[in-house]
Design an enzyme around this catalytic site. Structure first.
Site, PDB file in Angstrom:
ATOM      1  N   HIS A   1      -2.441   8.107  -3.275  1.00 57.57           N
ATOM      2  CA  HIS A   1      -3.730   7.742  -3.875  1.00 57.57           C
ATOM      3  C   HIS A   1      -3.459   7.435  -5.347  1.00 57.57           C
ATOM      4  O   HIS A   1      -2.670   8.105  -5.998  1.00 57.57           O
ATOM      5  CB  HIS A   1      -4.708   8.914  -3.742  1.00 57.57           C
ATOM      6  CG  HIS A   1      -6.141   8.568  -4.038  1.00 57.57           C
ATOM      7  ND1 HIS A   1      -6.567   8.153  -5.279  1.00 57.57           N
ATOM      8  CD2 HIS A   1      -7.254   8.603  -3.253  1.00 57.57           C
ATOM      9  CE1 HIS A   1      -7.875   7.934  -5.245  1.00 57.57           C
ATOM     10  NE2 HIS A   1      -8.310   8.192  -4.028  1.00 57.57           N
TER      11      HIS A   1
ATOM     12  N   GLU B   1      -3.329  10.562   3.569  1.00 56.26           N
ATOM     13  CA  GLU B   1      -4.199   9.729   2.746  1.00 56.26           C
ATOM     14  C   GLU B   1      -3.743   8.263   2.771  1.00 56.26           C
ATOM     15  O   GLU B   1      -2.582   7.946   2.480  1.00 56.26           O
ATOM     16  CB  GLU B   1      -4.195  10.246   1.303  1.00 56.26           C
ATOM     17  CG  GLU B   1      -4.846   9.353   0.280  1.00 56.26           C
ATOM     18  CD  GLU B   1      -6.363   9.283   0.437  1.00 56.26           C
ATOM     19  OE1 GLU B   1      -6.902   8.170   0.291  1.00 56.26           O
ATOM     20  OE2 GLU B   1      -6.976  10.324   0.695  1.00 56.26           O
TER      21      GLU B   1
ATOM     22  N   ASP C   1      -6.195   8.985   7.410  1.00 53.24           N
ATOM     23  CA  ASP C   1      -7.653   9.115   7.307  1.00 53.24           C
ATOM     24  C   ASP C   1      -8.306   7.729   7.338  1.00 53.24           C
ATOM     25  O   ASP C   1      -9.348   7.529   7.942  1.00 53.24           O
ATOM     26  CB  ASP C   1      -8.059   9.882   6.053  1.00 53.24           C
ATOM     27  CG  ASP C   1      -7.560   9.240   4.758  1.00 53.24           C
ATOM     28  OD1 ASP C   1      -6.651   8.393   4.799  1.00 53.24           O
ATOM     29  OD2 ASP C   1      -8.072   9.608   3.683  1.00 53.24           O
TER      30      ASP C   1
ATOM     31  N   SER D   1     -12.223   8.851   3.223  1.00 47.23           N
ATOM     32  CA  SER D   1     -11.575  10.008   3.846  1.00 47.23           C
ATOM     33  C   SER D   1     -12.533  10.783   4.736  1.00 47.23           C
ATOM     34  O   SER D   1     -12.174  11.223   5.833  1.00 47.23           O
ATOM     35  CB  SER D   1     -11.016  10.930   2.753  1.00 47.23           C
ATOM     36  OG  SER D   1     -10.017  10.280   2.008  1.00 47.23           O
TER      37      SER D   1
END
Length: 651
Positions: A449, A291, A501, A331
């Site tokens: 995140h 991520e 991503d 994503s």
């Protein structure tokens, strides 16, 4: 008509005039706050500021008239005897206060969104409205929500108090307003949004070459609803086109390689037989998608904060690609590119579109060769339609709901911590190995995140202090994961793939800031791959063909990507985009296709990260249209699905 105009100042509709004034003032304050937050990115100057606030005032005014539509209808149809009754007055006071509170709340909401994305509300906000559990949970874990909501009572109360004591407010509650007068005024108020709906479009709004200036001139609420309308864009309706057959023929030339032969002469069929020399390898694959792992966070790219010692070590010991670009800013864009090897589609990602079952995917290629293919995710896979997409494109699904209490040592709203996710991935690999089957695990992390929470004591950065903590914890988890993997019997026969991503931020002064799309790609298998650094310009869509080439697989392909290692210099290119803007990057030039048929071009200096406007190059423009128009046409006509007879959709 004269009575209608007068009524704006002497009867109930004067409340709307008062509210619109507040609306404009609050939005001007919002614009100023956002400008201050991004002061280093904004181009200041008397003309620039005047244009930002002037155009902003227009869109604020239009939005205000949209905002008051329900109230206009109420004011038109509520009789005088009810509206002027003493029991109705508290209702007016209450709703006026609530309206002011909502405006103040909007300031905070826009600030939070701007802080995360550097944009006014857009398609991301629309998508997030669907997934309230994750989004609200993320906000609750990231910010002191309740104190902020309570604090908004102060400015809301002050504004309400001043207005409620004004002569305009008091007069509006007492002045008579016959139905004909109400209807005339209401008609005028309602015609403003009707006309604007038909004739105003902010998608082409440009007050500057600076994207931040353009964003500041917009109104967040207006953009939210505009994004809702335009979240799914049809290429044929919005973008520059050429003859379809010519573009399909051009696409076949663009994706052709020396080791592939087309199976049909039809320009509509891009299926080709790819032959890779050497004995086929049946290595296990552990594809880890991290991520928001921007290249700029890693030491091997020059970052000196020491955030990624484990990933840097893997990069030095593996095949490291240092000039690879993500296809998008969400994503689902990265997942789309990695599994389907296709350029980004206008509007929504294929992952979220209806009818996305049975696509020609990386999952099916491995599954057809007898691999256990698993999508392993630490969150709830219903988010962004990920579970459905993977379950219907060659993968078995493992997400947070499949993990026991003992497996989940730490979690936030987005998912279990990366350490727990990697531990479950190892268990899935062990199970496949015990069953005598090779495995292809597609693992997607979540810890990097917001709110950047993770188990205490693992790294030296306190939780919830920002992106650096998320990056360093994810790197720590990768290190622990690889330590454990090296003890496994299947380790020597496994190829580990680490790729992001998308980047951690996509905001920049230009419409598609290339430096905000640079991500790492590491292929690590010490028994089978010699360490090397590859600086060819390439894209996420090239990961799958490169992986298959390293395995020496022969296969029928509908992928648009290429084996990076076999790319010739004139074949190097990358694709970047948002839900509206589609970019084609080749050499030092970026060509951007815009909605409503517009185009832009830039020259990019990768060393200095400077990106400046340039003239359109006809060849690059035609290539860009060839890729994007053809990919859209092929998808729309079902020609990027698996060949009929091979569907065998998963139950």
């Amino acid at each position: 008509m004269r009575h209608g105009v007068r009524s704006l100042f002497i009867d109930r509709f004067s409340l709307l005039g008062l509210f619109i004034g507040i609306f404009l003032g609050v939005n001007a304050v919002t614009r100023t706050i956002l400008m201050t937050l991004s002061a280093s990115q904004v181009d200041f100057g008397l003309i620039q500021l005047g244009t930002i606030y002037g155009v902003g005032l227009v869109f604020d005014g239009i939005t205000a008239f949209y905002f008051i539509i329900p109230v206009v209808l109420y004011f038109v149809f509520v009789p005088d005897r009810v509206f002027r009754h003493r029991f109705h007055r508290p209702v007016v006071h209450l709703f006026f206060f609530v309206g002011v509170y909502i405006l103040c709340y909007g300031v905070v909401a826009e600030w939070l969104f701007w802080d995360e994305f550097g944009k006014r509300f857009n398609f991301i906000a629309v998508d997030y409205l669907v997934y309230t559990t994750e989004v609200i949970g993320n906000i609750m874990e990231s910010y002191p929500v309740y104190p902020m909501l309570a604090g908004l009572l102060v400015p809301s109360g002050l504004i309400y108090f001043v207005c409620a004591r004004s002569r305009v407010f008091k007069g509006a509650l007492a002045a008579p307003c016959p139905f004909r007068q109400r209807a005339a005024t209401g008609f005028m108020c309602l015609m403003v949004p009707v006309v604007c709906f038909a004739g105003v479009d902010s998608s082409r709004l440009r007050v500057s070459e600076n994207v931040f200036n353009n964003e500041l001139a917009k109104n967040g609420v207006y953009e939210l609803f505009a994004a809702f309308r335009n979240n799914d864009l049809d290429y044929a309706s919005f973008y520059e086109q050429r003859d379809t057959t010519e573009m399909l023929v051009r696409l076949r030339k663009l994706v052709a390689t020396d080791n592939a032969e087309y199976l049909s002469q039809s320009p509509e069929d891009i299926t080709r037989r790819v032959v890779n020399p050497g004995d086929e390898k049946r290595l296990n694959i552990m594809l880890v998608t991290i991520e928001s792992m921007s290249a700029e966070y890693m030491g091997i790219f020059g970052n000196r904060a020491g955030l990624t010692p484990n990933l840097d070590r893997l990069a030095r010991g593996g095949l490291f690609f240092d000039n690879l670009y993500a296809t998008g800013t969400r994503s689902v864009r990265g997942l789309e590119a990695l599994t389907l090897s296709t350029v980004p589609t206008a509007g929504r990602s294929i992952v979220k579109r209806p009818g996305n079952e049975g696509m020609f995917s990386l999952g099916y290629l491995f599954k057809e060769r007898g691999y256990d293919t698993k999508w392993v995710y630490g969150g709830y896979g219903y988010f962004d339609n990920m579970n459905y997409y993977y379950a219907h494109n060659g993968f078995s699904v493992v997400d947070r709901t499949d993990m026991s209490k003992e497996e989940k040592t730490f979690a936030n709203v987005w998912g279990v911590c990366d350490g727990d996710l990697f531990n479950r991935s190892l268990k899935e690999a062990d199970a496949s190995y015990a069953a005598g089957k090779p495995f292809m695990n597609f693992v997607f992390t979540t810890s990097n995140h917001r709110p950047y929470t993770y188990p205490e004591g693992k790294i030296d950065i306190p939780v919830k202090t920002g992106r650096e903590g998320g990056v360093k914890y994810t790197d720590y988890a990768v290190g622990e994961f690889m330590k454990a993997a090296r003890t496994k019997a299947w380790f020597d026969d496994t190829l580990f793939v680490f790729v992001a991503d998308h980047c951690g931020s996509s905001a920049g002064k230009t419409s598609l800031p290339l430096r905000k799309y640079e991500i790492p790609l590491i292929l690590y298998s010490p028994k089978t791959i010699e360490p090397d650094r590859v600086s060819k310009l390439c894209s996420q869509i090239d990961v799958a063909p490169t992986l298959l080439a390293l395995l020496n697989w022969d296969y029928d392909s509908k992928f648009l990507g290429k084996d990076i290692l076999a790319m010739k210099p004139d074949e190097e290119r990358a694709f970047v985009g948002t839900y509206q803007k589609l970019g084609y990057y080749k050499g030092d030039r970026l060509t951007v296709l815009l909605p409503k048929g517009g185009t832009e071009a830039y020259v990019y200096d990768r060393v200095t990260k400077q990106q400046v406007r340039a003239a359109i190059d006809d060849s690059d423009l035609t290539d860009a249209i060839g890729f994007y128009q053809s990919a859209s046409w092929l998808y729309k006509n079902g020609l990027t699905r698996r060949t009929t007879g091979e569907q065998g959709w998963d139950s």
